[in-house]
Design a protein around this motif. Structure first.
Motif, short mmCIF file in Angstrom:
data_model
loop_
_atom_site.label_atom_id
_atom_site.label_comp_id
_atom_site.label_asym_id
_atom_site.label_seq_id
_atom_site.Cartn_x
_atom_site.Cartn_y
_atom_site.Cartn_z
N ASP B 63 0.75 -0.98 0.17
CA ASP B 63 -0.21 0.47 -0.19
C ASP B 63 0.94 1.86 0.06
O ASP B 63 0.56 2.60 -0.95
CB ASP B 63 -0.55 -0.10 1.32
CG ASP B 63 0.24 0.07 2.70
OD1 ASP B 63 1.30 -0.47 2.59
OD2 ASP B 63 -1.33 -0.18 3.59
N HIS B 64 1.68 1.31 0.78
CA HIS B 64 2.70 2.58 0.66
C HIS B 64 3.29 3.18 -0.69
O HIS B 64 2.68 4.24 -0.78
CB HIS B 64 3.51 2.69 1.79
CG HIS B 64 2.79 2.67 3.08
ND1 HIS B 64 2.05 1.54 3.92
CD2 HIS B 64 2.61 3.63 4.37
CE1 HIS B 64 1.47 2.41 5.39
NE2 HIS B 64 1.89 3.39 5.83
N ASN B 65 3.89 2.53 -1.08
CA ASN B 65 4.86 2.61 -2.30
C ASN B 65 4.01 2.78 -3.53
O ASN B 65 4.58 2.96 -4.56
CB ASN B 65 5.84 1.56 -2.09
CG ASN B 65 6.63 1.78 -1.38
OD1 ASN B 65 7.75 2.75 -1.49
ND2 ASN B 65 7.20 0.92 0.03
N SER B 130 0.91 3.02 12.38
CA SER B 130 0.23 3.47 14.13
C SER B 130 -1.22 3.64 13.60
O SER B 130 -2.41 3.49 14.57
CB SER B 130 0.81 5.05 14.45
OG SER B 130 0.86 5.65 13.45
N HIS B 131 -1.49 3.94 12.06
CA HIS B 131 -3.43 4.35 12.20
C HIS B 131 -3.84 2.84 12.61
O HIS B 131 -5.50 3.19 11.70
CB HIS B 131 -3.22 5.10 10.83
CG HIS B 131 -2.89 5.97 11.12
ND1 HIS B 131 -1.62 6.32 10.71
CD2 HIS B 131 -3.15 7.18 11.32
CE1 HIS B 131 -1.56 8.06 10.32
NE2 HIS B 131 -2.67 8.56 11.21
N THR B 132 -3.35 1.71 12.79
CA THR B 132 -3.86 0.59 13.22
C THR B 132 -5.06 0.54 14.55
O THR B 132 -5.92 0.09 14.17
CB THR B 132 -2.86 -0.77 14.02
OG1 THR B 132 -1.65 -0.35 13.42
CG2 THR B 132 -3.34 -1.80 14.35
N GLY B 346 -8.55 10.81 0.25
CA GLY B 346 -8.77 9.42 0.04
C GLY B 346 -7.66 8.99 1.35
O GLY B 346 -8.41 9.59 2.77
N SER B 347 -7.24 7.91 1.77
CA SER B 347 -6.52 7.71 3.16
C SER B 347 -6.97 6.35 3.51
O SER B 347 -8.14 6.60 3.37
CB SER B 347 -5.51 8.59 3.90
OG SER B 347 -7.28 9.19 4.33
N CYS B 348 -6.48 6.52 4.53
CA CYS B 348 -7.00 5.06 5.78
C CYS B 348 -7.82 5.96 6.48
O CYS B 348 -8.90 5.37 6.94
CB CYS B 348 -6.38 4.27 6.27
SG CYS B 348 -4.95 5.46 7.29
S1 SF4 Z 1 -2.35 7.11 7.23
FE1 SF4 Z 1 -3.02 5.11 5.83
S2 SF4 Z 1 -3.09 6.05 3.98
FE2 SF4 Z 1 -1.59 6.73 5.19
S3 SF4 Z 1 0.55 6.50 4.57
FE3 SF4 Z 1 -0.62 5.31 6.37
S4 SF4 Z 1 -1.42 3.94 6.36
FE4 SF4 Z 1 -1.26 5.02 3.98
#
Ligand code: SF4
Lengths: 200, 467
Positions: B63-65, B130-132, B346-348
């Motif tokens: 996902d990140h790259n 961290s967004h877990t 977008g984003s999580c």
């Molecule tokens: S915050 Fe969410 S969308 Fe943004 S980089 Fe981290 S996992 Fe990806």
């Protein structure tokens, strides 16, 4: 992991609060697949300013970073710890750390030690008045000293013990492999597994 | 005395109680993996000759790259490509299920887990990210960990941890129309600060929270980390069960009934005590935006850029001064007058189907302002497919926005989607740190509704500002 008992080195005053891990190491530097080689990315955006503290002698050779409150917030990237360690830091002092950063630091032998903000201010003054002042951090006694100045440090007991002994977390946990297996036998069987892939 | 939700989930996962300096050993039910924080962990396993203890409780995604254009071509950036290829190699070697680029289930790790039904109430969920905290929306105890801990979980399926403290965030009353989950969480962070939740699990409660959909709850829990918290949680209820039913990995038949019976017990007992409590009046909230360089520096859209000279606390004042200088904003400027070059949806935090629907509704029949580019990046390929089935892609394209493939994209700019130095964005992501979306870029965090309205007017706006 190398045991950590005391450390003496040049103190670096970083007069900023809320230093997030994106500042410590920006995302573009996270693409490496090793644990080393991150020193270049440390505070990359700020280091492009020649007046930034780490660009000044004698702070350049610093190994004890004294920062404002809420250090290491944001992203969980352990690369922030690797970058600090790679640059030569052994200790970061702040009045408050983000939880994940503090945990990551302890795993890598970088000491993240808390002290009161008033003591941080004292250290800043001292390090700015006499650049190059050495700071001694004693983990056994949980103190920080610089010239005549002494202040207590707060480090949680478990991290302190592991750092003093240089212990590896995974090996410690695997001593309890039987308890883990026992726990697994009692987990409800309806809980999800990732393999094989389910179908709706 | 009764227990809080977080304490119940914790207690159900203690493999071994700690004593003295030794913390509890906690079992982990689900481990999510992505390409950025895992290579060094797999390397560690190889060096010490350890296997992944429970590949069947582990799942990986890229996902990140990942680029969000031309996803059939090899990744152009060789370093990104190596990182993604390393994940593929590691997953193959250690037997971990992976959803790579191009796969129907690929997407941002925190979007993928819930949509597969892998995130369920009462579980412990970790990820090197961290967004877990997002997964706490289901009443799971979910938190981000560093790479050493990723290795620890891969090797042992446990973590040594000291119990977290608990904080109740009561959002009382009802939200007004046009006020969303994103506005709630930005207001919460502005109230308690970026360190306010340190060491705590935040439990979001109250009428306004109960009324939210699962996706909106995920938006709230997602940003718990921006208040410094270890995790965010919401007690499961009928909304949660309805979301989970018939998902690919949800329990079925008699198992479903057993699970739901257990999930119903997962709430804070009436006589339980939190270590801290905060009350927010839902009816008083309005669309929120950030003006500074941390997520706590937010205000209602109707406000103006604050004057640092009026901030009493010295650290906060200095932080505000630095933020305004980086953001190139003058005190007293109405937030509505700030113009942007880029809008990122977008984003999580806000890359799910409801977020895309909300933004598309605003954009339908309207145009993105001249000189503004708008990127729409679905959180997963499933979200993308669902949006296309509803025709949302055509709404975005007709408005002049770009329609992309799934990934983290401009949330952190590890792929080519970045702000250029000095560019300003309205972004539905979660971090407005200096340079987060590209070196020298300036970020205002907003909800999907505000993002869409801002795209149309070219300045920070809510749908009410559109005639
Ligand atoms: S915050 Fe969410 S969308 Fe943004 S980089 Fe981290 S996992 Fe990806």
């Amino acid at each position: 992991m190398e045991p950590f008992t005391t450390h003496t080195g040049v103190g670096v005053p970083l007069r900023r609060s809320n230093v997030d891990t994106d500042q410590i190491i920006p995302a573009v530097y996270l693409k490496r697949i090793t644990r080393t080689g991150f020193a270049d990315g440390l505070f990359a955006a700020w280091r492009s300013d020649e007046r930034f503290v780490l660009n000044l002698e004698p702070y350049r050779a610093g190994s004890v970073l004294v920062a404002g409150p809420d250090f290491g917030t944001g992203s969980s990237r352990e690369h922030a710890v690797w970058a600090l360690a790679d640059f030569g830091f052994r200790v970061v002092i702040s009045s408050r750390f983000a939880d994940i950063f503090r945990g990551n630091a302890g795993k890598q032998g970088l000491l993240a030690a808390e002290c009161d903000q008033a003591d941080v201010e004292q250290l800043w003054k001292l390090l700015e008045a006499r650049p190059g002042t050495e700071v001694t951090v004693d983990l056994r006694e949980k103190t920080v000293r610089a010239n005549e100045f002494t202040a207590p440090l707060r480090v949680d007991d478990y991290t302190r013990w592991r750092l003093l002994e240089g212990l590896d977390d995974i090996a410690l946990t695997l001593r309890h492999a039987d308890s883990i297996a026992e726990f697994e036998r009692n987990r409800p069987q309806w809980m999800p597994v990732t393999t094989p892939a389910g179908t709706a | 005395m009764g227990r809080t939700l977080a304490e119940k989930v914790w207690d159900a996962h203690v493999v071994r109680r700690g004593s003295g300096a030794e913390p509890d050993l906690l079992y982990i039910d689900l481990h999510l993996v992505h390409e950025v924080t895992s290579p060094q962990a797999f390397d560690g396993l190889r060096l010490s000759g350890r296997p992944v203890r429970r590949p069947d409780l582990t799942i990986a995604t890229e996902d990140h790259n990942v680029p969000t254009l031309d996803i059939d071509a090899p990744i152009a950036d060789p370093v990104s490509r190596t990182q993604v290829e390393t994940l593929r190699k590691n997953c193959a070697e250690f037997g971990v299920r992976l959803h790579p680029m191009g796969d129907d289930e690929q997407g941002i790790v925190h979007v993928v887990g819930p949509q597969l039904g892998l995130t369920q109430p009462g579980m412990t969920v970790v990820c090197g990210d961290s967004h877990t905290s997002t997964h706490g929306a289901f009443g799971a105890l979910a938190f981000g960990i560093g790479t050493s801990e990723v290795e620890h979980v891969l090797a042992t399926q446990t973590l040594p941890l000291r119990p977290f403290r608990t904080m109740a965030i009561n959002v009382d009353g009802r939200l007004r129309p046009g006020v969303t989950a994103k506005d709630v969480i930005l207001a919460v962070i502005a109230r308690i600060g970026t360190g306010g939740g340190q060491g705590h699990v935040l439990e979001y409660r109250g009428e306004a929270i109960r009324a939210l959909s699962m996706e909106a709850r995920m938006t709230i829990c997602n940003m718990s980390i921006e208040a410094g918290a270890r995790a965010g949680m919401i007690a499961p209820d009928e909304t949660t069960f309805a979301y989970l039913r018939d998902r690919a990995h949800a329990p079925r038949g008699a198992d479903w009934d057993t699970a739901v019976a257990y999930w119903r017990e997962l709430c804070t007992d009436p006589d339980a005590a939190f270590d801290a409590e905060v009350h927010i009046d839902a009816a008083a909230l309005s669309p929120y935006v950030t003006w500074g360089t941390n997520p706590g520096q937010g205000l209602p859209l109707s406000a103006s850029v604050p004057d640092p000279a009026r901030i009493a606390d010295e650290n906060a004042r200095q932080a505000a001064e630095k933020a305004l200088s980086y953001m190139d904003l003058a005190p007293g400027t109405p937030l509505r007058d700030i113009s942007v070059d880029t809008v990122f949806l977008g984003s999580c935090t806000n890359g799910r189907i409801e977020d895309l629907r909300a933004a598309a509704e605003v954009l339908r029949g309207r145009k993105v302002a001249p000189g503004v580019r708008m990127l729409v990046v679905p959180g997963s390929m499933r979200v993308r497919a669902a949006a296309e089935a509803e025709g949302l892609d055509r709404v975005f394209l007709a408005a002049g926005a770009e329609w992309r493939s799934a990934g983290c994209s401009m949330c952190l700019g590890m792929n080519p989607d970045q702000l250029r130095p000095g560019e300003r964005s309205a972004s539905t992501s979660n971090r407005n740190f200096e340079g987060r979306q590209g070196k020298g870029g300036r970020t205002h965090l907003v909800s999907p509704l505000v993002a869409a309205a801002t795209a149309v007017r070219g300045t920070l706006s809510s749908p009410d500002d559109l005639s």
